[in-house]
Design a protein around this motif. Structure first.
Motif, short mmCIF file in Angstrom:
data_model
loop_
_atom_site.label_atom_id
_atom_site.label_comp_id
_atom_site.label_asym_id
_atom_site.label_seq_id
_atom_site.Cartn_x
_atom_site.Cartn_y
_atom_site.Cartn_z
N SER A 46 1.41 -2.19 5.39
CA SER A 46 2.22 -3.10 4.56
C SER A 46 1.41 -3.62 3.38
CB SER A 46 2.72 -4.26 5.41
OG SER A 46 1.75 -5.27 5.53
N ARG A 127 8.05 -4.78 4.67
CA ARG A 127 7.34 -4.29 3.50
C ARG A 127 6.90 -2.84 3.65
NH1 ARG A 127 3.85 -9.09 3.67
NH2 ARG A 127 5.69 -10.34 4.12
N PHE A 129 8.59 -0.64 5.26
CA PHE A 129 9.82 0.10 5.02
C PHE A 129 10.14 0.15 3.53
CE2 PHE A 129 14.50 0.45 4.90
CZ PHE A 129 14.64 1.62 5.63
N ALA A 130 9.98 -0.98 2.88
CA ALA A 130 10.26 -1.04 1.45
C ALA A 130 9.36 -0.08 0.67
CB ALA A 130 10.08 -2.46 0.93
N SER A 131 8.10 -0.08 1.00
CA SER A 131 7.18 0.83 0.32
C SER A 131 7.59 2.27 0.53
CB SER A 131 5.75 0.63 0.83
OG SER A 131 5.25 -0.61 0.42
N ILE A 133 10.55 3.44 1.05
CA ILE A 133 11.73 3.74 0.24
C ILE A 133 11.35 3.88 -1.23
CG2 ILE A 133 13.99 2.95 -0.52
CD1 ILE A 133 13.90 3.77 2.38
N ILE A 134 10.60 2.92 -1.71
CA ILE A 134 10.19 2.94 -3.11
C ILE A 134 9.43 4.21 -3.42
CG2 ILE A 134 8.65 1.85 -4.79
CD1 ILE A 134 9.47 -0.83 -3.65
N GLY A 135 8.61 4.62 -2.48
CA GLY A 135 7.81 5.82 -2.69
C GLY A 135 8.59 7.11 -2.53
N ALA A 137 10.89 7.75 0.09
CA ALA A 137 11.27 8.04 1.48
C ALA A 137 10.70 9.38 1.94
CB ALA A 137 12.79 8.01 1.63
N GLN A 185 16.63 -9.22 1.38
CA GLN A 185 15.41 -8.43 1.42
C GLN A 185 14.32 -9.02 0.53
OE1 GLN A 185 15.66 -6.20 3.55
NE2 GLN A 185 13.71 -5.16 3.39
N ASP A 189 10.25 -8.72 1.12
CA ASP A 189 9.47 -7.74 0.36
C ASP A 189 8.73 -8.38 -0.81
OD1 ASP A 189 10.57 -6.01 2.12
OD2 ASP A 189 12.08 -5.24 0.73
#
Lengths: 230, 230
Positions: A46, A127, A129-131, A133-135, A137, A185, A189
């Motif tokens: 994270s 976080r 998970f967010a990373s 997705i941002i990256g 997936a 979210q 995040d």
DNA sequence: TTAAAATCTGACCAAATGGTCAGAAAAACA
DNA sequence: TGTTTTTCTGACCATTTGGTCAGATTTTAA
């Protein structure tokens, strides 16, 4: 609904020793060590992302020698996958509030509050998970993504049902879900931005309460017909 | 307001050659190459994060040999800093819509639309920034963070002014800003989730229009006194 | 034309990192 | 107690990566 599924049989256990002593119910050592590793990994992933995290760090944080991590997991990606897998459950746990015959206002408010509660207590997981997705997936399995799509579709249909029944003002259900997801979210995040915006060193329970009330008051009250229902 | 400030004198230009030929107005080569590097870097950082991106990749994507990147930037962090620096401008460009004597509804709608437009056109930049925040804002300068805090405070005061003037229903201005930021940001940072949720392979302009309308219709209409007042 | 400044680049390197492995302990089992 | 299985670990390695540098090439200035 907080799924503490730590230590489920991990994917790439080990190739050297087939492991999984007695069928599936692990006794102690394995379960405990896997849990330690995943916890340490979650924190580190994270903060530093997949590439930024060294397995040596994970091992140290878990209080184990590096080679021992490789005894339980076949690769760094394997550890990461295990971390991600635990997050998917959280994804729709909050959404469970949204059911066809629930009162829209209650249901959506329940969702928002559950989502914020999750943000408050599981910021790190969120976080990671967010990373991911941002990256792009890159490590999220096709199955998991399909699952998320399905869940969204189901709940969108539920919302459409509410609208058709006159229990909710017309609104694009998918964008509504995105709105709610995005707002809640943010507190997990982008906790840092939220702290800066609220000029607080750390988000406290009270801040989440105000957040919930603000969201409910603005978004939901404009969607639920005022006069008729409560 | 789209600040194309590509190629401003970069922080750590080079120590070997003082650079900056004629004061500040760079001619061609330097400006062009720095721009190429930053563009490639933005794309790669957004996809793979700071640690996940190799400067050799950046160089290749920019069509230059690796050593040439080091001629313009002193380190990988230096490149990253330059990318981040360009994003701060975008941060409050959209917020410029929020001014004390503007009509609240128009102002907030303008902000939302500008924010979504930015999300549509500059997803990559947005994602770099998001990753940076999620990762703990390790590379964000204290000055930049203070700036963001200041901007938030200013606009929160503006919103409070609207409320005091009876032009807006009472609402916590900071949480309102977070809400708007979160909702609009989602379409850029979590584009993948948004696509999945909307069951579209890619977000098109039409999707952003619907998003804007949905946000405006739900959030804003509940905040702006409709006819009489609250 | 020439000197100086700026730009470019192939080759190189020390450090870090993911991953391996042989064999030692420790448990579980007979 | 002896044996088998699981767990543990120090040492090791191939590769990658950020970063360097000396010298070549090009551009600007005089």
């Amino acid at each position: 609904m907080d799924g503490d599924g730590i230590g489920e049989p991990v994917k790439g256990d080990t190739r050297r020793k087939p492991a999984a002593p007695d069928g599936g119910r692990e006794d102690g050592v394995r379960r405990r060590n896997v849990a330690r590793i995943l916890k340490a990994a979650t924190t580190l992933f994270s903060r530093k992302g997949f590439e930024g995290t060294r397995i040596a760090e994970i091992a140290e944080a878990a209080g184990l020698p590096k080679a021992n991590v490789y005894y339980y997991f076949s690769s760094k990606e394997d550890v990461y996958d295990a971390v991600i897998k635990r997050l998917i459950g959280d994804w729709d746990a909050a959404l469970a509030h949204i059911t066809p015959d629930a009162d829209p206002r209650r249901a959506l408010e329940g969702y928002v509050r559950a989502k914020l509660e999750h943000a408050r207590k599981h910021g790190e997981e969120s976080r990671v998970f967010a990373s991911e997705i941002i990256g792009g997936a890159r490590f999220l399995s096709r199955k998991d993504r399909q699952h998320m799509r399905d869940v969204t579709r189901t709940h969108a249909a539920t919302i459409d049902g509410w609208i058709a029944a006159g229990k909710l003002r017309p609104v694009d259900p998918r964008h509504l879900l995105i709105m709610l997801w995005g707002m809640t979210q943010f507190y997990a995040d982008f906790e840092i931005l939220a702290c800066d915006a609220l000029e607080q060193p750390k988000l406290r329970r009270g801040d989440f309460d105000v957040a919930a009330r603000t969201i409910v008051d603005t978004v939901l009250s404009s969607l639920v017909p005022q006069q008729g229902s409560q």
